[in-house]
Design a protein around this motif. Structure first.
Motif, PDB file in Angstrom:
ATOM      1  N   GLY A 198       7.303 -25.894  -3.830  1.00 48.12           N
ATOM      2  CA  GLY A 198       8.455 -25.313  -4.499  1.00 48.12           C
ATOM      3  C   GLY A 198       8.395 -23.799  -4.502  1.00 48.12           C
ATOM      4  O   GLY A 198       7.318 -23.207  -4.624  1.00 48.12           O
ATOM      5  N   GLY A 228      11.804 -25.229  -6.754  1.00 46.69           N
ATOM      6  CA  GLY A 228      10.980 -26.188  -7.479  1.00 46.69           C
ATOM      7  C   GLY A 228       9.754 -25.543  -8.079  1.00 46.69           C
ATOM      8  O   GLY A 228       9.291 -24.492  -7.621  1.00 46.69           O
ATOM      9  N   TYR A 234       9.552 -32.853  -9.078  1.00 47.46           N
ATOM     10  CA  TYR A 234       9.688 -32.524  -7.662  1.00 47.46           C
ATOM     11  C   TYR A 234       8.773 -33.386  -6.797  1.00 47.46           C
ATOM     12  O   TYR A 234       9.157 -33.781  -5.687  1.00 47.46           O
TER      13      TYR A 234
END
Length: 257
Positions: A198, A228, A234
């Motif tokens: 992320g 993220g 996630y």
């Protein structure tokens, strides 16, 4: 699906060792008589254990029509290494565990092309380390992996005794912030690698750096990023990406009844 909770006596670790195994639902898969079922070793992160993926995600539901065995081992916070304090987790996972599982599940494949490994955070590091150093896995994936220690391990690091108990003198990591580069020297370059991180993850810089440096060693990684943080929200989404990437005929959940 069947979920097996196994505890066996590990001779290498000299303790009772727990592992979970997700086994295909033979009433739902295309080849219920398969005697060569692919296997994915799925590794947890720091502060997790062999229950983490089952408790935090819908993993069991995701793979209910996929002919895939998923092995969920436990190393506590030992980074999938042979620690300085004598617990040889790397050896236990790479040498002992496959032999034990083969006795429980004789239909589990022994072939490299059907053997995979993946993990999140600490487990991403473990997946790459094990894949690079053993050359027994055709695919290895990391989600928010701690693939580099650049900027992380310093003299002011909290709980220095813990880190040195895992990896040894801290100055070695100040000099070599990416131990996976040494692991890459042992690789036969046949394994396929995937990584995701992320863009707001505190390990984002480390992932970018690791992908670049491993490429210089001949380790090409299918690397992607998206918005993220370092969070199960996630990882639950991205494990679907991993399952689609593996050659196992994964069917996304939205197609299931």
């Amino acid at each position: 699906m069947a979920v097996f909770q196994i505890e066996y006596r590990s001779e290498i670790l000299d303790l009772e060792y727990p592992v979970n195994v997700i086994y295909p639902d033979l009433s739902r898969v295309d080849k219920p008589d398969d005697t060569d079922i692919p296997v994915l070793y799925l590794l947890h992160g720091m502060s997790g254990n062999h229950n983490s993926w089952l408790k935090r995600t819908r993993l069991e539901r995701l793979v209910r029509t996929t002919n895939l065995i998923i092995v969920l081992p436990n190393v506590n916070n030992a980074w999938y290494t042979n620690t300085q304090y004598g617990y040889r987790y790397f050896d236990a996972l790479t040498e002992e565990l496959p032999k034990v599982l083969q006795r429980f599940f004789p239909n589990m494949s022994k072939k490299r092309e059907k053997t995979f490994i993946a993990g999140l955070s600490m487990g991403g590091y473990g997946a790459y380390k094990i894949a690079l150093e053993t050359n027994r896995f055709s695919h290895a994936a990391s989600l928010s992996g701690a693939l580099s220690f650049d900027g992380m391990l310093t003299e002011s690091l909290d709980n220095l005794a813990y880190w040195e108990g895992i990896f040894g003198p801290i100055h070695q990591f100040q000099e070599q912030a990416m131990p996976l580069l040494e692991s890459a020297e042992l690789s036969d370059k046949k394994t396929k690698f995937l990584a995701w991180c992320g863009e707001q993850d505190y390990l984002f810089h480390q992932n970018n750096l690791a992908v670049e440096k491993l490429a210089e060693k001949g380790i090409e990684i299918d690397y992607s990023t998206s918005p993220g943080t370092h969070d199960w929200y996630y990882w639950e989404k991205e494990i679907e990406t991993v399952l689609k990437w593996l050659p196992v005929g994964f069917k996304p959940e939205e197609r299931l009844s």
